[in-house]
Design a protein around this motif. Structure first.
Motif, PDB file in Angstrom:
ATOM      1  N   ILE A  17       0.851  -1.190   0.000  1.00  0.00           N
ATOM      2  CA  ILE A  17       0.000   0.000   0.000  1.00  0.00           C
ATOM      3  C   ILE A  17       0.886   1.239   0.000  1.00  0.00           C
ATOM      4  O   ILE A  17       1.593   1.496   0.984  1.00  0.00           O
ATOM      5  N   ALA A  45      -1.691  -1.349  -4.086  1.00  0.00           N
ATOM      6  CA  ALA A  45      -2.765  -0.401  -3.809  1.00  0.00           C
ATOM      7  C   ALA A  45      -2.164   0.987  -3.653  1.00  0.00           C
ATOM      8  O   ALA A  45      -1.101   1.144  -3.049  1.00  0.00           O
ATOM      9  N   ALA A  47      -3.156   4.892  -2.412  1.00  0.00           N
ATOM     10  CA  ALA A  47      -4.174   5.594  -1.635  1.00  0.00           C
ATOM     11  C   ALA A  47      -4.617   6.898  -2.283  1.00  0.00           C
ATOM     12  O   ALA A  47      -5.812   7.210  -2.304  1.00  0.00           O
ATOM     13  N   PHE A 101      -9.835   1.386   3.971  1.00  0.00           N
ATOM     14  CA  PHE A 101      -8.688   0.501   4.155  1.00  0.00           C
ATOM     15  C   PHE A 101      -9.127  -0.900   4.573  1.00  0.00           C
ATOM     16  O   PHE A 101      -8.574  -1.904   4.096  1.00  0.00           O
ATOM     17  N   LEU A 104     -10.367  -2.671   1.560  1.00  0.00           N
ATOM     18  CA  LEU A 104      -9.244  -3.109   0.735  1.00  0.00           C
ATOM     19  C   LEU A 104      -8.664  -4.422   1.248  1.00  0.00           C
ATOM     20  O   LEU A 104      -8.445  -5.364   0.475  1.00  0.00           O
ATOM     21  N   VAL A 113       1.219  -7.197   4.722  1.00  0.00           N
ATOM     22  CA  VAL A 113       1.002  -5.854   4.200  1.00  0.00           C
ATOM     23  C   VAL A 113       2.306  -5.074   4.322  1.00  0.00           C
ATOM     24  O   VAL A 113       2.927  -5.048   5.389  1.00  0.00           O
ATOM     25  N   THR A 115       3.897  -1.223   3.812  1.00  0.00           N
ATOM     26  CA  THR A 115       3.453   0.158   3.680  1.00  0.00           C
ATOM     27  C   THR A 115       4.502   1.110   4.245  1.00  0.00           C
ATOM     28  O   THR A 115       5.603   0.698   4.610  1.00  0.00           O
ATOM     29  N   ALA A 132      -3.108   1.835   7.405  1.00  0.00           N
ATOM     30  CA  ALA A 132      -2.870   0.441   7.028  1.00  0.00           C
ATOM     31  C   ALA A 132      -2.658  -0.414   8.266  1.00  0.00           C
ATOM     32  O   ALA A 132      -3.159  -1.553   8.350  1.00  0.00           O
TER      33      ALA A 132
END
Length: 244
Positions: A17, A45, A47, A101, A104, A113, A115, A132
């Motif tokens: 993300i 992804a 944002a 979020f 998602l 994840v 980020t 996140a």
């Protein structure tokens, strides 16, 4: 710790993300390519729309152009991409933001994840990373009803990628991306609206990527590398080697 290859603990599904189009390309695309090579499913992804990332004043078409660039970069990687639709500098913690979020994560259903860390230079980066991290927890909570997707079985692992220009970031893990550096270059080259800018050295993104990748490589004895740090948050930590 230096990543050396496949292991039994590598996640089946990885979601990266980023705050803006081109952030993932700069900071973790080599590792995402390595994950794909080792058999993990990868999804991207973004944002924010990138609507304020121009040098010539307001440009209503810029967000559409940057979305197309991000789609092209994801295509060069060979991974799907999602867009959360926030305006640049319009990312704030709110019930609506948390819901985006959480949705998602429940749609992507990642094991890991990746980020932004809280110390990165841009408020969007820090806020995206914070949201996140919250979503990793909330996406596994039955108390959070968002759409019709069921909660995750457990919160995904949360790992922070490097900061822009490696400023203030202390890595805990390095991934050797020497075999993936050409894919990283091709992905970043898709972002012509940013890499072709001539408004100062701070926007020399291709050079920044090369120097940072070599710096992290020097630090761990690889030709090129990317740096990461697991988020120290209970419930979002696992034992074992979760990065390539």
């Amino acid at each position: 710790m230096i990543g050396t290859g496949a292991g039994p603990d590598l996640p089946g599904r990885v979601l990266a993300i980023g705050a803006h189009p081109d952030d993932l390309e700069l900071l973790c695309s080599g590792t995402l390519a390595r994950f794909l090579d080792l058999g993990s499913a990868v999804e991207l992804a973004v944002a924010c729309r990138g609507d304020r990332g121009g040098s010539g004043g307001p440009d209503p078409a810029l967000a559409d152009r940057r979305r197309a660039e991000a789609e092209a970069a994801a295509g060069a990687l060979g991974a799907p991409i999602r867009f959360l639709g926030f305006g640049d500098s319009d990312v704030y913690d709110s019930p609506e933001s948390r819901a985006r979020f959480v949705s998602l994560l429940r749609e992507s259903r990642p094991d890991l994840v990746i980020t932004h860390p809280p110390e990165d230079y841009h408020a969007d980066h820090a806020r995206v990373g914070e949201l996140a991290g919250m979503a990793c927890w909330l996406s596994a909570s039955g108390g959070w009803v968002v759409g019709d997707r069921p909660p995750l079985g457990r919160p995904p692992v949360l790992v922070y990628m490097d900061t822009i220009a490696a400023v203030g970031f202390e890595p805990a893990h390095y991934v050797d991306i020497s075999s993936a550096i050409d894919r990283k270059r091709r992905m970043l080259a898709c972002h012509a609206s940013q890499t072709s800018r001539e408004d100062g050295g701070i926007h020399a993104l291709a050079e920044l990527m090369e120097v940072q990748s070599r710096l992290r490589g020097f630090q761990c004895g690889a030709r090129f590398a990317e740096a990461f740090r697991p988020a120290p948050l209970w419930g979002r930590i696992r034992p074992g080697g979760l990065l390539p």
